[in-house]
Design a protein around this motif. Structure first.
Motif, PDB file in Angstrom:
ATOM      1  N   ALA A 511     -11.503 -56.040  20.836  1.00  0.00           N
ATOM      2  CA  ALA A 511     -12.775 -54.825  19.748  1.00  0.00           C
ATOM      3  C   ALA A 511     -13.755 -55.225  19.453  1.00  0.00           C
ATOM      4  O   ALA A 511     -13.866 -57.005  18.648  1.00  0.00           O
ATOM      5  N   ASP A 512     -14.644 -55.065  19.082  1.00  0.00           N
ATOM      6  CA  ASP A 512     -15.775 -55.321  18.110  1.00  0.00           C
ATOM      7  C   ASP A 512     -14.914 -54.953  16.954  1.00  0.00           C
ATOM      8  O   ASP A 512     -14.960 -53.406  16.458  1.00  0.00           O
ATOM      9  N   PRO A 513     -15.090 -56.350  15.778  1.00  0.00           N
ATOM     10  CA  PRO A 513     -14.444 -56.585  14.906  1.00  0.00           C
ATOM     11  C   PRO A 513     -14.957 -55.325  13.313  1.00  0.00           C
ATOM     12  O   PRO A 513     -14.344 -54.927  12.631  1.00  0.00           O
ATOM     13  N   VAL A 514     -16.159 -55.426  13.796  1.00  0.00           N
ATOM     14  CA  VAL A 514     -17.423 -54.942  13.157  1.00  0.00           C
ATOM     15  C   VAL A 514     -17.633 -52.585  12.951  1.00  0.00           C
ATOM     16  O   VAL A 514     -16.891 -52.497  12.834  1.00  0.00           O
ATOM     17  N   ARG A 515     -16.821 -52.355  14.066  1.00  0.00           N
ATOM     18  CA  ARG A 515     -16.921 -51.289  14.686  1.00  0.00           C
ATOM     19  C   ARG A 515     -15.717 -51.203  14.467  1.00  0.00           C
ATOM     20  O   ARG A 515     -14.986 -49.696  13.857  1.00  0.00           O
ATOM     21  N   VAL A 516     -14.621 -51.379  15.260  1.00  0.00           N
ATOM     22  CA  VAL A 516     -12.795 -51.242  14.294  1.00  0.00           C
ATOM     23  C   VAL A 516     -13.138 -51.138  13.048  1.00  0.00           C
ATOM     24  O   VAL A 516     -12.643 -49.894  12.226  1.00  0.00           O
ATOM     25  N   GLU A 517     -13.442 -52.058  12.211  1.00  0.00           N
ATOM     26  CA  GLU A 517     -13.749 -51.719  10.783  1.00  0.00           C
ATOM     27  C   GLU A 517     -14.145 -50.154   9.755  1.00  0.00           C
ATOM     28  O   GLU A 517     -13.886 -49.663   9.141  1.00  0.00           O
ATOM     29  N   GLN A 518     -15.449 -50.747  10.803  1.00  0.00           N
ATOM     30  CA  GLN A 518     -16.380 -48.953  10.317  1.00  0.00           C
ATOM     31  C   GLN A 518     -15.257 -47.700  10.597  1.00  0.00           C
ATOM     32  O   GLN A 518     -15.503 -47.154   9.857  1.00  0.00           O
ATOM     33  N   VAL A 519     -14.928 -47.443  11.477  1.00  0.00           N
ATOM     34  CA  VAL A 519     -13.461 -46.940  12.295  1.00  0.00           C
ATOM     35  C   VAL A 519     -12.919 -46.691  10.996  1.00  0.00           C
ATOM     36  O   VAL A 519     -12.311 -45.512  10.756  1.00  0.00           O
ATOM     37  N   LEU A 520     -11.907 -47.980  10.919  1.00  0.00           N
ATOM     38  CA  LEU A 520     -10.475 -47.962  10.071  1.00  0.00           C
ATOM     39  C   LEU A 520     -11.438 -47.266   8.250  1.00  0.00           C
ATOM     40  O   LEU A 520     -11.365 -46.326   7.426  1.00  0.00           O
ATOM     41  N   VAL A 521     -12.692 -47.610   8.167  1.00  0.00           N
ATOM     42  CA  VAL A 521     -13.731 -47.322   6.731  1.00  0.00           C
ATOM     43  C   VAL A 521     -13.486 -45.471   6.465  1.00  0.00           C
ATOM     44  O   VAL A 521     -13.234 -44.802   5.748  1.00  0.00           O
ATOM     45  N   ASN A 522     -13.982 -44.681   7.400  1.00  0.00           N
ATOM     46  CA  ASN A 522     -14.198 -44.037   7.811  1.00  0.00           C
ATOM     47  C   ASN A 522     -12.630 -43.127   7.630  1.00  0.00           C
ATOM     48  O   ASN A 522     -12.379 -41.660   6.601  1.00  0.00           O
ATOM     49  N   LEU A 523     -12.068 -43.293   8.444  1.00  0.00           N
ATOM     50  CA  LEU A 523     -10.480 -42.420   8.388  1.00  0.00           C
ATOM     51  C   LEU A 523     -10.000 -42.263   7.031  1.00  0.00           C
ATOM     52  O   LEU A 523      -8.942 -41.955   6.489  1.00  0.00           O
ATOM     53  N   VAL A 524     -10.011 -43.873   5.907  1.00  0.00           N
ATOM     54  CA  VAL A 524      -9.368 -44.095   5.055  1.00  0.00           C
ATOM     55  C   VAL A 524     -10.139 -43.287   3.933  1.00  0.00           C
ATOM     56  O   VAL A 524      -9.435 -42.556   2.927  1.00  0.00           O
ATOM     57  N   ASP A 525     -11.847 -43.349   3.945  1.00  0.00           N
ATOM     58  CA  ASP A 525     -12.103 -42.664   2.972  1.00  0.00           C
ATOM     59  C   ASP A 525     -12.049 -40.872   3.106  1.00  0.00           C
ATOM     60  O   ASP A 525     -12.040 -40.745   1.954  1.00  0.00           O
ATOM     61  N   ASN A 526     -11.846 -40.497   4.206  1.00  0.00           N
ATOM     62  CA  ASN A 526     -11.127 -39.760   4.531  1.00  0.00           C
ATOM     63  C   ASN A 526     -10.356 -38.963   4.188  1.00  0.00           C
ATOM     64  O   ASN A 526     -10.260 -37.702   3.445  1.00  0.00           O
ATOM     65  N   ALA A 527      -9.406 -39.820   3.920  1.00  0.00           N
ATOM     66  CA  ALA A 527      -7.541 -40.170   3.385  1.00  0.00           C
ATOM     67  C   ALA A 527      -8.183 -39.934   1.678  1.00  0.00           C
ATOM     68  O   ALA A 527      -7.093 -39.064   1.358  1.00  0.00           O
ATOM     69  N   ILE A 528      -8.817 -40.537   1.265  1.00  0.00           N
ATOM     70  CA  ILE A 528      -8.650 -40.134  -0.152  1.00  0.00           C
ATOM     71  C   ILE A 528      -9.288 -39.337  -0.170  1.00  0.00           C
ATOM     72  O   ILE A 528      -9.256 -39.761  -1.535  1.00  0.00           O
ATOM     73  N   LYS A 529     -10.506 -38.706   0.418  1.00  0.00           N
ATOM     74  CA  LYS A 529     -11.209 -37.841  -0.262  1.00  0.00           C
ATOM     75  C   LYS A 529     -10.572 -36.186  -0.173  1.00  0.00           C
ATOM     76  O   LYS A 529     -10.977 -35.810  -1.060  1.00  0.00           O
ATOM     77  N   TYR A 530     -10.327 -36.817   0.658  1.00  0.00           N
ATOM     78  CA  TYR A 530      -9.024 -35.377   1.261  1.00  0.00           C
ATOM     79  C   TYR A 530      -7.731 -34.829   0.473  1.00  0.00           C
ATOM     80  O   TYR A 530      -7.151 -34.446   0.693  1.00  0.00           O
ATOM     81  N   SER A 531      -7.209 -36.137   0.017  1.00  0.00           N
ATOM     82  CA  SER A 531      -6.196 -35.920  -0.960  1.00  0.00           C
ATOM     83  C   SER A 531      -6.391 -36.159  -2.591  1.00  0.00           C
ATOM     84  O   SER A 531      -6.300 -37.719  -3.168  1.00  0.00           O
ATOM     85  N   PRO A 532      -7.152 -35.133  -3.041  1.00  0.00           N
ATOM     86  CA  PRO A 532      -7.343 -35.415  -4.332  1.00  0.00           C
ATOM     87  C   PRO A 532      -6.232 -35.828  -5.456  1.00  0.00           C
ATOM     88  O   PRO A 532      -6.790 -36.225  -6.156  1.00  0.00           O
ATOM     89  N   ASP A 533      -4.730 -35.340  -5.328  1.00  0.00           N
ATOM     90  CA  ASP A 533      -4.333 -35.499  -6.090  1.00  0.00           C
ATOM     91  C   ASP A 533      -3.159 -36.957  -6.086  1.00  0.00           C
ATOM     92  O   ASP A 533      -2.924 -37.094  -6.661  1.00  0.00           O
TER      93      ASP A 533
END
Length: 649
Positions: A511-533
Motif C-alpha cells: 500500500a501507499d504508507p502516506v495514504r494508509v497513515e491518513q486513513v488511520l489518522v482520520n479514524l483515530v481522531d474520530n474515535a477521540i472526538k466522539y468518545s469525550p468521556d
C-alpha cells in the motif's frame, strides 16, 4: 307414386345442396359453373334445378340459365321454409312452371354446418310427362289429370262415372307448408284398381329403398370428401385461436376446399409473421419501460391503470394512482395531497404539470411528478402519463451541500479571523514583548495549520471526484504506522488509553504508507472526538487470507444503524449530541473510503448508540516480499513487539 316422387325430389335437393359448386356459388360468389350444370340437368333429365341466395333471389335456373334475380321466397312457401333451415317437399304453383312437384333443401356455408347461404329447389311440372308416369299398372284405360283449382273442396273422394265400370278419384295436393295447392284426378277401370294399388306399393318400396341406399352412399362419399379437409381447417383454426402458428396446414386439391386451404395457409403465415413482429416490439417496449429508473404509469380517462412498470410499485408501495394518494404536495401554498389534485389532472386533456410531493412519515420520501396527456397520432386521447422520480437523495444532497457551504464558510472564517486579528494586532499595536509576540504567532500558526488541514481535505475530495488520486505502493508495516499515529495523539488525549493489538504472523501490506497513515489518522481522531468521556481506543491488526484487516474501536457515543449506512457519504454528518460541539465538514470518512477502495480494499462500521463504534478496513497483503527486498511474514512476533516498544519510547 306422387308421394314417392315428392320424396325423391326432396332427397335430390338435399344431395345437390352439398355439392361444392353450389356452396361455392353462394358462399364464394362464383355462379358460373352452377349455371352450366343446372342447364345440363334440365336438358338431359327434364327436371328444373333452381338455386337462390339467402334473400330468396334466383342466382341459377336450369330451365332458363340466362334468367336470374326473381324473388321466389315471396311466392313459394317451400322456398321460405328451406331458407329457414328445413328440407321439405310438396306441390305448389308460384313461378313460370305453374303447378309442379317440388323438393326444397337449405344450403349451408360449410356443407352440413354453418349459416344458411341459400336454398335449392328441384321441380318437375305436373305435365303429361309426369302424369303418364303416375298412371298405375300398364296404364290401359287409366288417365291422370292435374288441376290447380280446388273448386271449393279439399276432400278426397271417388265416384262412379255414368254407371260404367270406371271410377274417378280426386286427391288433394298440399304445399310444403301444409296448405292445399291443387288436386289430382285419377280415372281408372275398377278391375285395375287393386292391381294398381299393389303395383304402386311394390314400386314405392323399391324406389324408396333404392333412393335411400343411393342417397346414403352419396352422402357418405360427399361427407367423407368434405369433412376431412374441413376437419383439418377447423383444427388449424383452433390452433391459431390458441396462439400456435407454427404448424403448416396440409390441404391439397384444385377444388374449392383446396383453394380455401391455400388461402388459409397464406393467412397463417402472415398472422405468424405479424404476431412475431408485434411480440418483438412489445418485448422491446417492455424492456425499455422496465429499465427506466423512474416509476411510469399510464391511466385512461376514468383513472384506471393501462400500463405501469415495476418501478412504480417499488417506489410507491402499490399499484395505480391510489398508491400515491397520501403524498403531500410540496410546491403549493395549500396543504394538498396527490389524491386531491390527481383527478383534476386526469380530466384535463391539455395541461402538462410538474410538481413535487413528499411522504412525511418514516422513512421520509420525496418525489417529483411529471404528468402529461397522451394522444394517438390522429389526435384522439389515450389517457394521461404519470412519471414519478425519487429525489429524496437529491434533496438530501442539496441540503447537505448547503450545509457544507455554510460549514466550510464557518470553518474557513474561524482560522482566517484568528490569523487576520492577531497579525493586525502584531502590526498595528505594540510594542510587544518577545513572549507575547511568540504567543500570538503560535495562535496564528495553529490557525494556519487548521486552515491547511481543511484545504488539504477539500483537495483530497476534489482529487477523488476527479479520479486523479495516485498511490505510491510499497511494503508497509501497518502496525508501525498505527503506533506512530497513537504516539502523536497521546499528549492530546489524556483521558484515553491508546493501544495497538497485533495478531501473530501478520504480513506486510502492499500500500501507499502516506495514504494508509491518513486513513488511520482520520479514524483515530474520530474515535477521540466522539468518545469525550475517555476510555480505551484500540487499533486491531490481523490477517485474513491474502489481506490485512485493520479495525479502530472506541467506547464513545456510537450511531444508529440508519446513520451508520451513510457515514461514508460526502458531506454527511450524523445527528448526535456532539455534532454542534465537534468541528468538521463531513469529508474525513468519505476520503477514508476513497483511499481504501483505491487500494482494492473495503471499509465498514459496526456501531451501537451509547456503546461505541468499530471502523474496519482491509488492505492487500504483500504476496511476494522478495520483489521489494523486504522481510515479510517470517518476522517473529517478539521482534515486532520490541520494534513497537522502541517506537513507543
Amino acid at each position: 307414386m306422387y308421394a314417392e316422387r315428392a320424396a325423391t325430389l326432396q332427397a335430390e335437393g338435399e344431395a345437390v345442396s352439398l355439392y361444392p359448386a353450389v356452396i361455392a356459388a353462394l358462399a364464394g360468389n362464383n355462379p358460373a359453373p352452377l349455371l352450366q350444370w343446372s342447364g345440363q340437368v334440365a336438358a338431359v333429365q327434364g327436371i328444373d334445378v333452381t338455386v337462390v341466395d339467402a334473400a330468396g333471389r334466383v342466382i341459377a335456373r336450369g330451365h332458363a340459365p340466362d334468367q336470374a334475380g326473381d324473388d321466389l321466397a315471396a311466392s313459394l312457401s317451400g322456398m321460405r321454409l328451406a331458407l329457414a333451415r328445413q328440407s321439405v317437399s310438396g306441390a305448389e304453383a308460384g313461378d313460370e312452371l305453374g303447378l309442379a312437384v317440388r323438393g326444397y333443401a337449405p344450403v349451408r356455408q360449410n356443407g352440413r354446418e354453418g349459416p344458411v347461404v341459400g336454398a335449392v329447389m328441384i321441380a318437375e311440372p305436373l305435365g303429361p310427362s309426369l302424369l303418364s308416369r303416375l298412371r298405375p299398372g300398364d296404364g290401359t284405360g287409366t288417365s291422370v289429370t292435374a288441376d290447380a283449382g280446388l273448386n271449393g273442396s279439399t276432400q278426397q273422394a271417388c265416384i262412379l262415372l255414368g254407371g260404367t265400370a270406371t271410377a274417378s278419384c280426386w286427391f288433394t295436393l298440399f304445399s310444403p307448408d301444409g296448405q292445399p295447392s291443387g288436386r289430382l284426378a285419377l280415372s281408372v277401370p275398377l278391375n285395375q284398381i287393386d292391381q294398381a294399388l299393389a303395383d304402386a306399393q311394390h314400386a314405392l318400396w323399391a324406389v324408396g329403398a333404392l333412393v335411400l341406399l343411393g342417397g346414403a352412399i352419396a352422402a357418405w362419399l360427399l361427407a367423407r370428401s368434405l369433412t376431412r379437409p374441413l376437419d383439418r381447417l377447423t383444427s388449424a383454426a383452433n390452433e391459431i385461436a390458441d396462439g400456435a402458428y407454427g404448424r403448416a396446414l396440409e390441404v391439397s386439391g384444385q377444388d374449392e376446399i383446396g383453394v380455401l386451404g391455400g388461402a388459409f395457409e397464406t393467412m397463417r403465415q402472415q398472422v405468424a409473421a405479424t404476431t412475431a413482429r408485434l411480440r418483438d416490439q412489445r418485448d422491446v417496449l417492455d424492456a425499455v419501460l422496465e429499465s427506466i429508473a423512474n416509476g411510469v404509469l399510464l391511466v385512461e380517462s376514468a383513472g384506471h391503470q393501462v400500463v405501469a412498470n415495476r418501478r412504480w410499485t417499488d417506489l410507491l408501495g402499490g399499484e395505480g394512482l391510489d398508491a400515491a394518494a397520501a403524498l403531500h404536495r410540496v410546491d403549493s401554498l395549500r396543504q394538498q395531497t396527490f389524491g386531491e389534485v390527481v383527478h383534476g389532472w386526469v380530466d384535463d386533456r391539455v395541461r402538462v404539470v410538474t410538481a413535487e410531493f413528499e411522504r412525511t412519515e418514516p422513512p421520509y420520501q420525496r418525489v417529483r411528478c411529471y404528468t402529461a396527456p397522451v394522444r394517438h397520432a390522429h389526435g384522439s386521447a389515450i389517457g394521461r402519463l404519470f412519471v414519478m422520480r425519487d429525489i429524496t437523495h437529491e434533496t438530501e444532497a442539496e441540503r447537505m451541500r448547503s450545509a457544507f457551504v455554510a460549514t466550510v464558510s464557518h470553518e474557513l472564517r474561524s482560522p482566517l479571523t484568528a490569523i487576520a486579528g492577531y497579525t493586525d494586532t502584531l502590526l498595528k499595536a505594540g510594542p510587544w514583548d518577545a513572549h507575547t509576540q511568540r504567543e500570538f504567532l503560535e495562535i496564528v500558526a495553529q490557525a494556519v495549520s487548521k486552515l491547511a488541514g481543511l484545504v488539504d481535505n477539500l483537495l483530497e475530495a476534489a482529487k477523488v471526484e476527479a479520479g486523479v488520486l495516485e498511490l505510491d505502493r510499497a511494503p508497509v508495516r501497518v502496525e508501525r504506522l498505527a503506533q506512530q499515529v497513537l504516539t502523536q495523539r497521546r499528549a492530546l488525549a489524556p483521558l484515553h488509553q491508546l493501544r495497538v493489538e497485533v495478531a501473530p504472523e501478520v504480513p506486510l501490506a502492499e500500500a501507499d504508507p502516506v495514504r494508509v497513515e491518513q486513513v488511520l489518522v482520520n479514524l483515530v481522531d474520530n474515535a477521540i472526538k466522539y468518545s469525550p468521556d475517555g476510555g480505551p481506543i484500540t487499533v486491531h491488526i490481523a490477517s485474513a487470507r491474502d489481506e490485512l484487516r485493520i479495525a479502530v474501536s472506541d467506547h464513545g457515543v456510537g450511531v444508529t444503524p440508519e446513520h451508520a449506512e451513510r457515514l461514508f457519504e460526502r458531506f454527511y454528518r450524523a445527528d448526535s449530541s456532539l455534532r454542534r460541539t465537534t468541528k468538521g465538514v463531513g469529508l474525513g470518512l468519505f476520503i477514508c473510503r476513497s483511499l481504501v477502495e483505491a487500494h482494492g480494499g473495503r471499509i465498514w462500521v459496526e456501531s451501537r448508540p451509547g456503546q461505541g463504534s468499530t471502523f474496519s478496513f482491509t488492505l492487500p497483503a504483500l504476496v511476494d516480499p522478495a520483489q521489494y527486498g523486504a522481510t515479510g511474514p517470517g518476522t517473529s512476533q517478539d521482534a515486532r513487539i520490541e520494534e513497537l516498544g522502541e517506537v513507543a519510547a
